[in-house]
Scaffold this active site. Structure first.
Site, PDB file in Angstrom:
ATOM      1  N   HIS A  36       5.843   5.133   0.094  1.00 26.99           N
ATOM      2  CA  HIS A  36       5.843   6.209   1.088  1.00 26.99           C
ATOM      3  C   HIS A  36       7.190   6.265   1.814  1.00 26.99           C
ATOM      4  CE1 HIS A  36       1.672   7.161   0.518  1.00 26.99           C
ATOM      5  NE2 HIS A  36       1.627   7.913   1.603  1.00 26.99           N
ATOM      6  N   LYS A 101      -9.124   3.478   2.254  1.00 25.47           N
ATOM      7  CA  LYS A 101     -10.259   2.933   2.998  1.00 25.47           C
ATOM      8  C   LYS A 101      -9.869   2.837   4.464  1.00 25.47           C
ATOM      9  CE  LYS A 101      -9.227  -1.968   2.304  1.00 25.47           C
ATOM     10  NZ  LYS A 101      -9.679  -3.240   1.758  1.00 25.47           N
TER      11      LYS A 101
END
Length: 181
Positions: A36, A101
């Site tokens: 990222h 999650k």
């Protein structure tokens, strides 16, 4: 169960609601913290990205190496909040879905709503089972990051739950409210 292909995800995301069970098929890209950061750097400098963000689905996972005869090793989700600093910008550039999650920040929830996107949760601790729903795995960028390199995966009916929808639904909030004393 709602079956969705990633080619239709950008439109279908707008019809999903928190708590919906989905079987996702199609192309999904892995990307975690280090990837990222590099993707954000490429965006900032105007360089070409390893994949088109618009309409894409990102799976926050760092799969292990495949055993002989397998396409991929264990491929469970990682904690999504570590990508929260990058996610609103990616969503504003057309990212359709994120898979991971755990809870997301208010800034990410607002960007999901603003962009008609969706956040799915995958089952943590079931990476070996998840790998059975992946039919292809190719490293497409940042190979030096090892398991955290960006990979192009092909999902085949990968089981997910809509955790945060673009209508403001959020299973982390509604779940707590349901069981509050």
């Amino acid at each position: 169960m709602i079956e969705i292909n990633t080619t239709e995800l950008k439109e279908k995301a707008k019809t999903l609601h928190a708590g919906d069970k989905v079987l996702l098929s199609g192309v999904v890209y892995t990307s975690r913290d280090a990837a990222h950061k590099r993707i954000k750097s490429l965006l900032d400098s105007g360089e070409k990205l390893p994949y088109e963000l618009n309409g894409a689905a990102i799976y926050y996972a760092g799969p292990t190496a495949a055993r002989e005869g397998m396409v991929i090793g264990s491929c469970g989700p990682t904690t999504s909040s570590r990508m929260d600093v990058y996610s609103p910008g990616f969503l504003d550039r057309g990212l359709a879905a994120m898979i991971g999650k755990g809870e997301r920040s208010e800034a990410v929830c607002e960007a999901i709503k603003r962009n008609g996107a969706v956040y799915f949760c995958a089952i943590g601790g079931a990476g070996a089972l998840a790998a059975k729903c992946i039919t292809e795995c190719d490293v497409i960028a940042f190979e030096d990051l090892g398991c955290e390199s960006v990979k192009r995966l092909m999902f085949d009916k990968f089981p997910l739950t809509v955790a945060i929808d673009c209508h403001g639904g959020n299973i982390f909030q509604s779940g707590r409210a349901k069981y509050a004393l």
